[in-house]
Scaffold this motif. Structure first.
Motif, PDB file in Angstrom:
ATOM      1  N   ALA A 282       0.841  -1.201   0.000  1.00 44.49           N
ATOM      2  CA  ALA A 282       0.000   0.000   0.000  1.00 44.49           C
ATOM      3  C   ALA A 282       0.874   1.247   0.000  1.00 44.49           C
ATOM      4  N   LEU A 283       0.494   2.221  -0.811  1.00 45.80           N
ATOM      5  CA  LEU A 283       1.191   3.503  -0.864  1.00 45.80           C
ATOM      6  C   LEU A 283       0.270   4.573  -0.292  1.00 45.80           C
ATOM      7  N   VAL A 284       0.762   5.268   0.721  1.00 42.86           N
ATOM      8  CA  VAL A 284       0.065   6.429   1.279  1.00 42.86           C
ATOM      9  C   VAL A 284       0.775   7.655   0.736  1.00 42.86           C
ATOM     10  N   LEU A 285       0.031   8.551   0.104  1.00 40.67           N
ATOM     11  CA  LEU A 285       0.652   9.680  -0.587  1.00 40.67           C
ATOM     12  C   LEU A 285       0.195  11.006   0.015  1.00 40.67           C
ATOM     13  N   ASN A 286       1.174  11.826   0.341  1.00 38.19           N
ATOM     14  CA  ASN A 286       0.926  13.163   0.868  1.00 38.19           C
ATOM     15  C   ASN A 286       1.504  14.185  -0.114  1.00 38.19           C
ATOM     16  N   ARG A 287       0.642  15.085  -0.595  1.00 37.40           N
ATOM     17  CA  ARG A 287       1.088  16.179  -1.469  1.00 37.40           C
ATOM     18  C   ARG A 287       0.863  17.482  -0.709  1.00 37.40           C
ATOM     19  N   PRO A 288       1.894  18.030  -0.081  1.00 41.45           N
ATOM     20  CA  PRO A 288       1.705  19.269   0.689  1.00 41.45           C
ATOM     21  C   PRO A 288       1.093  20.373  -0.158  1.00 41.45           C
ATOM     22  N   GLY A 289       0.055  21.014   0.380  1.00 46.03           N
ATOM     23  CA  GLY A 289      -0.600  22.092  -0.346  1.00 46.03           C
ATOM     24  C   GLY A 289      -1.541  21.652  -1.438  1.00 46.03           C
ATOM     25  N   ARG A 290      -1.907  20.379  -1.445  1.00 42.43           N
ATOM     26  CA  ARG A 290      -2.829  19.883  -2.484  1.00 42.43           C
ATOM     27  C   ARG A 290      -4.124  20.705  -2.483  1.00 42.43           C
ATOM     28  N   PRO A 291      -4.541  21.244  -3.628  1.00 37.00           N
ATOM     29  CA  PRO A 291      -5.789  22.007  -3.667  1.00 37.00           C
ATOM     30  C   PRO A 291      -7.009  21.110  -3.490  1.00 37.00           C
ATOM     31  N   ARG A 292      -8.056  21.690  -2.988  1.00 41.37           N
ATOM     32  CA  ARG A 292      -9.280  20.945  -2.669  1.00 41.37           C
ATOM     33  C   ARG A 292      -9.793  20.178  -3.885  1.00 41.37           C
ATOM     34  N   GLU A 293      -9.716  20.770  -5.065  1.00 43.48           N
ATOM     35  CA  GLU A 293     -10.286  20.120  -6.241  1.00 43.48           C
ATOM     36  C   GLU A 293      -9.521  18.869  -6.657  1.00 43.48           C
ATOM     37  N   GLN A 294      -8.322  18.661  -6.121  1.00 42.89           N
ATOM     38  CA  GLN A 294      -7.543  17.472  -6.468  1.00 42.89           C
ATOM     39  C   GLN A 294      -7.617  16.379  -5.409  1.00 42.89           C
ATOM     40  N   VAL A 295      -8.376  16.631  -4.342  1.00 43.18           N
ATOM     41  CA  VAL A 295      -8.546  15.605  -3.320  1.00 43.18           C
ATOM     42  C   VAL A 295      -9.196  14.368  -3.942  1.00 43.18           C
ATOM     43  N   GLY A 296      -8.592  13.230  -3.737  1.00 41.55           N
ATOM     44  CA  GLY A 296      -9.112  11.967  -4.264  1.00 41.55           C
ATOM     45  C   GLY A 296      -8.523  11.549  -5.591  1.00 41.55           C
ATOM     46  N   SER A 297      -7.755  12.424  -6.234  1.00 42.41           N
ATOM     47  CA  SER A 297      -7.266  12.117  -7.581  1.00 42.41           C
ATOM     48  C   SER A 297      -6.240  10.987  -7.599  1.00 42.41           C
ATOM     49  N   ASP A 298      -5.391  10.892  -6.576  1.00 41.88           N
ATOM     50  CA  ASP A 298      -4.368   9.842  -6.574  1.00 41.88           C
ATOM     51  C   ASP A 298      -4.961   8.469  -6.267  1.00 41.88           C
ATOM     52  N   VAL A 299      -5.979   8.438  -5.434  1.00 39.86           N
ATOM     53  CA  VAL A 299      -6.683   7.177  -5.194  1.00 39.86           C
ATOM     54  C   VAL A 299      -7.466   6.779  -6.446  1.00 39.86           C
ATOM     55  N   ALA A 300      -8.124   7.735  -7.073  1.00 40.63           N
ATOM     56  CA  ALA A 300      -8.921   7.443  -8.267  1.00 40.63           C
ATOM     57  C   ALA A 300      -8.062   6.902  -9.402  1.00 40.63           C
ATOM     58  N   SER A 301      -6.849   7.423  -9.542  1.00 39.16           N
ATOM     59  CA  SER A 301      -5.971   6.986 -10.634  1.00 39.16           C
ATOM     60  C   SER A 301      -5.242   5.677 -10.325  1.00 39.16           C
ATOM     61  N   GLY A 302      -5.283   5.241  -9.065  1.00 40.66           N
ATOM     62  CA  GLY A 302      -4.565   4.030  -8.678  1.00 40.66           C
ATOM     63  C   GLY A 302      -3.119   4.271  -8.284  1.00 40.66           C
ATOM     64  N   LEU A 303      -2.697   5.536  -8.275  1.00 38.68           N
ATOM     65  CA  LEU A 303      -1.319   5.839  -7.872  1.00 38.68           C
ATOM     66  C   LEU A 303      -1.105   5.537  -6.402  1.00 38.68           C
ATOM     67  N   ALA A 304      -2.130   5.773  -5.574  1.00 33.05           N
ATOM     68  CA  ALA A 304      -2.031   5.542  -4.136  1.00 33.05           C
ATOM     69  C   ALA A 304      -3.258   4.801  -3.646  1.00 33.05           C
ATOM     70  N   GLU A 305      -3.057   4.021  -2.587  1.00 35.25           N
ATOM     71  CA  GLU A 305      -4.195   3.372  -1.925  1.00 35.25           C
ATOM     72  C   GLU A 305      -4.861   4.323  -0.929  1.00 35.25           C
ATOM     73  N   VAL A 306      -4.063   5.223  -0.363  1.00 29.69           N
ATOM     74  CA  VAL A 306      -4.549   6.148   0.668  1.00 29.69           C
ATOM     75  C   VAL A 306      -3.923   7.517   0.405  1.00 29.69           C
ATOM     76  N   GLU A 307      -4.687   8.591   0.635  1.00 25.51           N
ATOM     77  CA  GLU A 307      -4.157   9.945   0.578  1.00 25.51           C
ATOM     78  C   GLU A 307      -4.115  10.504   1.996  1.00 25.51           C
ATOM     79  N   SER A 308      -3.006  11.165   2.345  1.00 25.70           N
ATOM     80  CA  SER A 308      -2.899  11.743   3.686  1.00 25.70           C
ATOM     81  C   SER A 308      -2.927  13.256   3.613  1.00 25.70           C
ATOM     82  N   TYR A 309      -3.493  13.858   4.661  1.00 24.85           N
ATOM     83  CA  TYR A 309      -3.694  15.305   4.712  1.00 24.85           C
ATOM     84  C   TYR A 309      -3.270  15.842   6.071  1.00 24.85           C
ATOM     85  N   GLY A 310      -2.628  17.005   6.037  1.00 22.41           N
ATOM     86  CA  GLY A 310      -2.149  17.634   7.254  1.00 22.41           C
ATOM     87  C   GLY A 310      -3.047  18.768   7.710  1.00 22.41           C
TER      88      GLY A 310
END
Length: 353
Positions: A282-310
């Motif tokens: 499993a890959l957990v991916l954190n993109r610092p400063g990710r804009p709201r409209e891109q939330v969920g994009s890495d899970v949707a594309s299959g790049l990550a299993e989980v997205e993390s947010y600070g």
């Protein structure tokens, strides 16, 4: 975005959704490193996410860098953290303790024993640190002897054991953000001539041996590691070989069957793609400063299993509910990030309020 709200298996655990709260230092522990009275409330408020990764938690006295950060190596620490894990589990989330050794990012005034910080090599980071006396320059650390490197690994192993005793679902090694593990990676901080310095393989050795030891102690499927390839905080420079070091490291870690790798993405998309190919778990991916409209994009594309947010998780105790409702988010109060009381910690309003 709907895939974000589906359950997912990570290591031995099933998460209630594919959202994680990233580790964030809050500096509200007691002076002895025991979690403060409000800590259980803080984390339980945010337990609608599938996975909570705690703030960096020192595995030993040597591991502390900042004021009022928590530890997980004494009976008092275990008892304090047990209140936190019970509160989080009552809300259905899983919680991994982030084990963080600050290495050279430390000041003697901030540690219980008031000793010089330790690091791969005796090279200061060229930065200041807040102490009870105000901002002070971080002094030159003491280089760890080879046997002390092995003792540090043993300290992490013991802390991982204690974390499980405190009810943690697992532990995440903090290999990012210029702290001890990343200090071993970077030639700017590591000029050793023993088995832990020089070549890519040697500079990655500490992280690999550490992961092996903790996996033996608590189970590989209950441990993880966070990495920030290319991060240049506080004098860290991984050099031209940096990307290749991470390719080697990920390939070696993949053999251990860890629960997940947590990547704090710094913008090298080619390296991130290679990590995804090399890492079978499993890959957990954190993109610092990710804009709201891109939330969920890495899970949707299959790049990550989980997205993390600070910051969004910090400022929104009902982060998941706001995403589902497409509701506005509270803004984080930067002035209350570190230290203090309830303000900016457990008083952020929920939608229901």
């Amino acid at each position: 975005m709907s895939k974000l709200f589906e359950s997912v298996t990570v290591g031995r655990h099933t998460l209630q959704n594919r959202l994680a709260m990233a580790p964030m230092t809050r500096s509200r522990a007691q002076a002895d490193g025991t979690p403060g009275d409000m800590t259980a409330e803080y984390y339980s408020q945010r337990a609608s996410v599938g996975l909570i990764v705690t703030e960096g938690t020192q595995p030993s006295e040597d591991g502390q860098g900042y004021l009022f950060t928590p530890g997980i190596y004494t009976d008092a620490h275990v008892a304090g953290w047990k209140k936190v894990t019970d509160a989080v589990h009552a809300k259905g989330a899983r919680i991994f303790f982030q084990l963080m050794h600050a290495g050279r990012m430390s000041h003697p005034d901030n540690t219980p024993h008031h000793r010089q910080g330790v690091a791969p090599s005796a090279i200061a980071p060229g930065a200041g640190m807040f102490t009870l006396k105000g901002m002070q320059d971080i002094p030159v650390p003491r280089a760890l002897a080879t046997d002390e490197v092995r003792q540090t690994i043993a300290d992490f192993r013991f802390a991982a054991k204690r974390a499980i005793e405190a009810g943690a679902d697992g532990v995440e090694l903090h290999g990012a953000n210029a702290y001890l593990i990343q200090q071993f990676f970077a030639p700017s901080a590591n000029t050793r001539t023993d088995a832990y310095g020089g070549s890519i393989e040697n500079r990655a050795r500490f992280a690999i041996e550490l992961a092996q030891a903790v996996a033996e102690e608590v189970g590989a499927d209950r441990m993880a590691i966070r990495l920030s390839p290319g991060a240049t905080l506080w004098g860290i420079d991984e050099g031209e070989e940096g990307p290749d070091l991470y390719r080697y490291l990920i390939a070696e870690l993949d053999k251990l069957g860890l629960a997940y790798v947590h990547i704090m993405h710094q913008g090298d998309d080619a390296l991130l793609a290679d990590i995804r190919k090399l890492w079978r778990g499993a890959l957990v991916l954190n993109r610092p400063g990710r804009p709201r409209e891109q939330v969920g994009s890495d899970v949707a594309s299959g790049l990550a299993e989980v997205e993390s947010y600070g910051q969004m998780a910090l400022a929104n105790p009902d982060f998941v509910e706001r995403l589902k409702a497409n509701a506005p988010m509270n803004e984080a109060d930067r002035g209350s990030y570190f230290g203090g009381g309830a303000q900016g910690y457990i008083d952020y309003p929920a939608l229901a309020a």
